[in-house]
Write an enzyme that holds these catalytic residues in place. Structure first.
Site, PDB file in Angstrom:
ATOM      1  N   ASP A  64     -70.917  13.417  90.182  1.00  0.00           N
ATOM      2  CA  ASP A  64     -69.920  12.488  89.643  1.00  0.00           C
ATOM      3  C   ASP A  64     -68.538  12.787  90.197  1.00  0.00           C
ATOM      4  OD1 ASP A  64     -69.729  14.927  88.282  1.00  0.00           O
ATOM      5  OD2 ASP A  64     -70.432  14.104  86.381  1.00  0.00           O
ATOM      6  N   ASN A 133     -72.269  17.046  73.626  1.00  0.00           N
ATOM      7  CA  ASN A 133     -72.750  15.812  72.996  1.00  0.00           C
ATOM      8  C   ASN A 133     -74.057  15.327  73.639  1.00  0.00           C
ATOM      9  OD1 ASN A 133     -71.918  14.893  75.472  1.00  0.00           O
ATOM     10  ND2 ASN A 133     -70.485  13.350  74.710  1.00  0.00           N
ATOM     11  N   GLU A 140     -72.708   9.381  78.990  1.00  0.00           N
ATOM     12  CA  GLU A 140     -72.416   9.727  77.606  1.00  0.00           C
ATOM     13  C   GLU A 140     -73.486   9.122  76.683  1.00  0.00           C
ATOM     14  OE1 GLU A 140     -70.315  11.917  77.282  1.00  0.00           O
ATOM     15  OE2 GLU A 140     -68.366  11.509  78.162  1.00  0.00           O
TER      16      GLU A 140
END
Ligand code: PGA
Length: 244
Positions: A64, A133, A140
């Site tokens: 990324d 997370n 995400e």
């Protein structure tokens, strides 16, 4: 199938990961390596560098890249990969790719990056960290499991976790180009590294909770060759863990 290896600490984890990567490169010097940034893979790069292997033919793709940083920013993943991976490992910079974040059209840059990975024959070994997370790269919670490389919006949790690399939390970019979960799932081998107790909840959920978009790292359980290397702190909440 997901194979879980529990190691004593981050240093031992880096050595275990480096041994797997080194075997691949010894067998095929032009192996395509998928590079994660962040703190987690640092002991892997250090252990791989210590092996003194010739990596000059190894090809690499970063997972990324932030959007919105000025070119050459020291925390851009282009700069991080050059500093922490390409130089110490002796990779050929011409064979190392990071998503192009400074053009006018990030969506186009994302689809071009996806095509470059395909044109290289795909990623052979993808190194991965996991977010607290449960994110993988900048996928995400909520990201579809089959997404290709795309522009992603960073969660508040991720921006807060990454604030340590920047002067202040609001200097962390809000968007990035990231390999999608579908892109990651097409790599030949997944090597997910997790160290420290702050990763324990996410890792246990990824390995034992429902497979789905709320916990992106759960996608590794659909992969035929996924290896998790976790230290005892990160592995502490896994109920069915395989002893090292
Ligand atoms: P870290 O980040 O290696 O810096 O803990 C991992 C991630 O957020 O994927």
């Amino acid at each position: 199938m997901t194979h879980v290896v529990v190691v004593r600490d981050e240093r031992e984890g880096g050595e275990a990961a480096a041994a797997i990567i080194a075997d691949r490169i010894e067998a095929r010097p032009d192996t395509v390596l998928g590079i994660a940034t962040g703190s987690t893979p640092l002991t892997t790069w250090a252990a791989l560098a210590e092996r003194g292997l010739d990596l000059s033919r190894t090809r690499a793709f970063a997972l990324d890249e932030y959007l919105g940083l000025p070119p050459g920013h020291p925390q851009s993943f282009e700069a991080v990969v050059a500093r922490e991976v390409t130089a110490p490992l002796g990779l050929d910079p011409a064979l190392v790719q990071v998503p192009a974040a400074n053009g006018d059209d990030p969506d186009l840059a994302a689809s071009q990056y996806e095509r470059s990975i395909v044109a290289a024959g795909g990623i052979d070994v993808q190194v991965l960290g996991i977010g607290r997370n449960g994110h993988l790269a900048f996928n995400e919670p909520g990201t579809p499991l089959d997404a290709p490389t795309h522009v992603a919006v960073l969660s508040a949790a991720t921006r807060s976790d990454n604030a340590r690399f920047f002067g202040a939390p609001d200097e962390v970019p809000t968007r990035a180009i990231t390999q999608g979960l579908g892109t990651i799932a097409r790599a030949g081998t997944l090597l997910l590294l997790a160290f420290g107790s702050r990763k324990a909840t996410a890792l246990a959920a990824a390995l034992e909770g429902p497979i789905g978009a709320p916990l992106p790292a759960s996608v590794i359980r659909r992969h035929p060759d996924a290896i998790v290397i976790a230290d005892t702190d990160a592995a502490a909440l896994i109920a069915k863990r395989v002893p090292a």
